[in-house]
Design a protein around this motif. Structure first.
Motif, PDB file in Angstrom:
ATOM      1  N   LEU A 122      42.016  33.105  26.496  1.00 15.58           N
ATOM      2  CA  LEU A 122      41.262  33.487  25.304  1.00 15.58           C
ATOM      3  C   LEU A 122      40.942  32.577  24.363  1.00 15.58           C
ATOM      4  CD1 LEU A 122      43.263  36.696  24.625  1.00 15.58           C
ATOM      5  CD2 LEU A 122      40.886  36.653  25.119  1.00 15.58           C
ATOM      6  N   ALA A 123      41.595  31.518  24.076  1.00 14.87           N
ATOM      7  CA  ALA A 123      41.475  30.298  23.194  1.00 14.87           C
ATOM      8  C   ALA A 123      39.976  29.589  23.873  1.00 14.87           C
ATOM      9  CB  ALA A 123      42.405  29.636  23.015  1.00 14.87           C
ATOM     10  N   GLU A 124      40.004  29.576  25.025  1.00 13.95           N
ATOM     11  CA  GLU A 124      38.881  28.564  25.604  1.00 13.95           C
ATOM     12  C   GLU A 124      37.453  29.632  25.756  1.00 13.95           C
ATOM     13  OE1 GLU A 124      40.155  27.462  29.488  1.00 13.95           O
ATOM     14  OE2 GLU A 124      40.625  25.185  28.400  1.00 13.95           O
ATOM     15  N   GLN A 125      37.712  30.813  26.067  1.00  7.72           N
ATOM     16  CA  GLN A 125      36.651  31.994  26.091  1.00  7.72           C
ATOM     17  C   GLN A 125      36.981  33.282  25.795  1.00  7.72           C
ATOM     18  OE1 GLN A 125      34.296  31.324  29.802  1.00  7.72           O
ATOM     19  NE2 GLN A 125      33.059  33.157  29.252  1.00  7.72           N
ATOM     20  N   PRO A 126      36.822  33.657  24.543  1.00  7.76           N
ATOM     21  CA  PRO A 126      36.960  35.154  24.254  1.00  7.76           C
ATOM     22  C   PRO A 126      36.531  35.985  25.344  1.00  7.76           C
ATOM     23  CG  PRO A 126      36.515  34.241  22.379  1.00  7.76           C
ATOM     24  CD  PRO A 126      36.084  33.162  23.474  1.00  7.76           C
ATOM     25  N   ASP A 127      37.158  37.391  25.611  1.00  6.22           N
ATOM     26  CA  ASP A 127      36.900  38.094  26.577  1.00  6.22           C
ATOM     27  C   ASP A 127      37.630  39.359  26.432  1.00  6.22           C
ATOM     28  OD1 ASP A 127      35.691  38.657  29.662  1.00  6.22           O
ATOM     29  OD2 ASP A 127      37.768  39.212  29.643  1.00  6.22           O
ATOM     30  N   VAL A 128      36.919  40.428  26.477  1.00  9.24           N
ATOM     31  CA  VAL A 128      37.487  41.876  26.115  1.00  9.24           C
ATOM     32  C   VAL A 128      38.547  42.159  27.108  1.00  9.24           C
ATOM     33  CG1 VAL A 128      36.921  44.412  25.992  1.00  9.24           C
ATOM     34  CG2 VAL A 128      35.370  42.570  24.911  1.00  9.24           C
ATOM     35  N   GLU A 129      38.236  42.057  28.322  1.00  9.10           N
ATOM     36  CA  GLU A 129      39.119  42.247  29.456  1.00  9.10           C
ATOM     37  C   GLU A 129      40.530  41.584  29.404  1.00  9.10           C
ATOM     38  OE1 GLU A 129      40.804  44.461  32.666  1.00  9.10           O
ATOM     39  OE2 GLU A 129      38.942  44.757  31.708  1.00  9.10           O
ATOM     40  N   THR A 130      40.535  40.379  28.947  1.00  9.37           N
ATOM     41  CA  THR A 130      41.467  39.429  29.049  1.00  9.37           C
ATOM     42  C   THR A 130      42.315  39.913  27.711  1.00  9.37           C
ATOM     43  OG1 THR A 130      40.387  37.818  29.911  1.00  9.37           O
ATOM     44  CG2 THR A 130      42.658  37.198  28.492  1.00  9.37           C
ATOM     45  N   GLU A 131      41.717  40.276  26.715  1.00  6.83           N
ATOM     46  CA  GLU A 131      42.212  40.694  25.380  1.00  6.83           C
ATOM     47  C   GLU A 131      43.366  41.880  25.600  1.00  6.83           C
ATOM     48  OE1 GLU A 131      39.391  41.290  22.392  1.00  6.83           O
ATOM     49  OE2 GLU A 131      39.323  39.276  21.999  1.00  6.83           O
ATOM     50  N   TYR A 132      42.586  42.965  26.442  1.00  7.97           N
ATOM     51  CA  TYR A 132      43.180  44.149  26.917  1.00  7.97           C
ATOM     52  C   TYR A 132      44.289  43.907  27.677  1.00  7.97           C
ATOM     53  CZ  TYR A 132      44.113  48.829  29.075  1.00  7.97           C
ATOM     54  OH  TYR A 132      44.682  49.866  29.513  1.00  7.97           O
ATOM     55  N   ARG A 133      44.337  43.147  28.897  1.00  4.04           N
ATOM     56  CA  ARG A 133      45.460  42.633  29.432  1.00  4.04           C
ATOM     57  C   ARG A 133      46.717  42.223  28.757  1.00  4.04           C
ATOM     58  NH1 ARG A 133      41.869  39.617  34.503  1.00  4.04           N
ATOM     59  NH2 ARG A 133      41.225  41.776  35.468  1.00  4.04           N
ATOM     60  N   LEU A 134      46.417  41.134  27.802  1.00  5.84           N
ATOM     61  CA  LEU A 134      47.279  40.625  27.045  1.00  5.84           C
ATOM     62  C   LEU A 134      47.926  41.661  26.123  1.00  5.84           C
ATOM     63  CD1 LEU A 134      48.724  38.331  25.731  1.00  5.84           C
ATOM     64  CD2 LEU A 134      46.692  38.102  23.908  1.00  5.84           C
ATOM     65  N   LYS A 135      47.204  42.609  25.480  1.00  3.06           N
ATOM     66  CA  LYS A 135      47.656  43.730  24.864  1.00  3.06           C
ATOM     67  C   LYS A 135      48.621  44.491  25.483  1.00  3.06           C
ATOM     68  CE  LYS A 135      46.423  47.964  21.970  1.00  3.06           C
ATOM     69  NZ  LYS A 135      45.532  48.591  21.721  1.00  3.06           N
TER      70      LYS A 135
END
Length: 229
Positions: free
Chosen positions: A163-176
């Protein structure tokens, strides 16, 4: 093309024998050759030992935490007309209900694995790869406290780094989902590992060299003992 070899990679997982016997039964009527790599010290060394055990240009890597899906198509073949790459299947996480490539079966290109010096945080993603949205099994990573903790700890570090390298909605959801979901005895240590991984990332301010320590099993053991002994 010949059927791909299947290489089972284990490193002390409590459910390793159970999942191996299940895999063996799934392959009983299949032409794929089954190999087993056990207790190789170091993540990179283990993957490369698996590549050396394979006699086919690509091989299915099955990690000991994965209970393979009985309906998986073992006749699957990579597209040999494309540039050589790794193929990442999906696995279902029974703790947070996510389904993506984490802990899933991977069809590794043998030559790429042997040349991989693991410059990044994820061995597979360091080289050319493609996601195959086919379920390969269920990742039973929470059958042991430390296995649950380290799996979540490492994955959250990788997600925050991505996420620090490239913001992404799917990655944010997985992290949450890793951080907020985790019920019962098994879920407790998955959730705790995710929280600890998130705190560690913030503690070292995303310093890559310090994040890379998560590659080392001994360091992970020491971190776990330091926080939860």
């Amino acid at each position: 093309s010949d059927p791909l070899d299947v290489v089972y990679i284990e490193n002390g997982e409590v459910n390793a024998e159970e999942n191996f016997l299940h895999l063996e039964s799934c392959l009983m009527q299949k032409p794929n050759k089954l190999k087993r790599v056990t207790n190789i010290k170091g993540r990179v060394a283990a993957y490369q030992a698996a590549a050396k055990a394979s006699s086919t240009p690509w091989f299915f890597a099955v990690f000991a935490k994965l209970k393979v899906d009985k309906s998986f198509d073992w006749s699957w073949q990579p597209d040999c007309l494309q540039q050589p790459k790794h193929y990442i299947f999906h696995a279902r996480n029974p703790i947070n209900d996510l389904e993506y490539g984490h802990m899933a079966m991977i069809a590794y290109n043998r030559k790429l694995v042997l040349s991989n010096e693991a410059p990044g945080l994820d061995f597979t993603l360091d080289q050319l790869h493609e996601v195959v949205p086919v379920l390969s099994g269920v990742a039973n990573y929470a059958d042991d406290e430390f296995m649950a903790w380290r799996s979540a700890f490492r994955e959250v570090i990788k997600l925050k780094h991505a996420l620090a390298e490239q913001p992404d909605v799917e990655t944010e959801y997985r992290l949450k989902m890793w951080i907020v979901k985790g019920e019962g005895k098994k879920g407790k240590w998955s959730k705790q590992g995710a929280l600890d991984g998130s705190y560690y990332y913030d503690e070292v301010r995303g310093d890559f060299d310090l994040l890379k320590l998560s590659y080392d099993w001994q360091w992970l053991n020491q971190r776990f003992d330091h926080l939860h002994a």
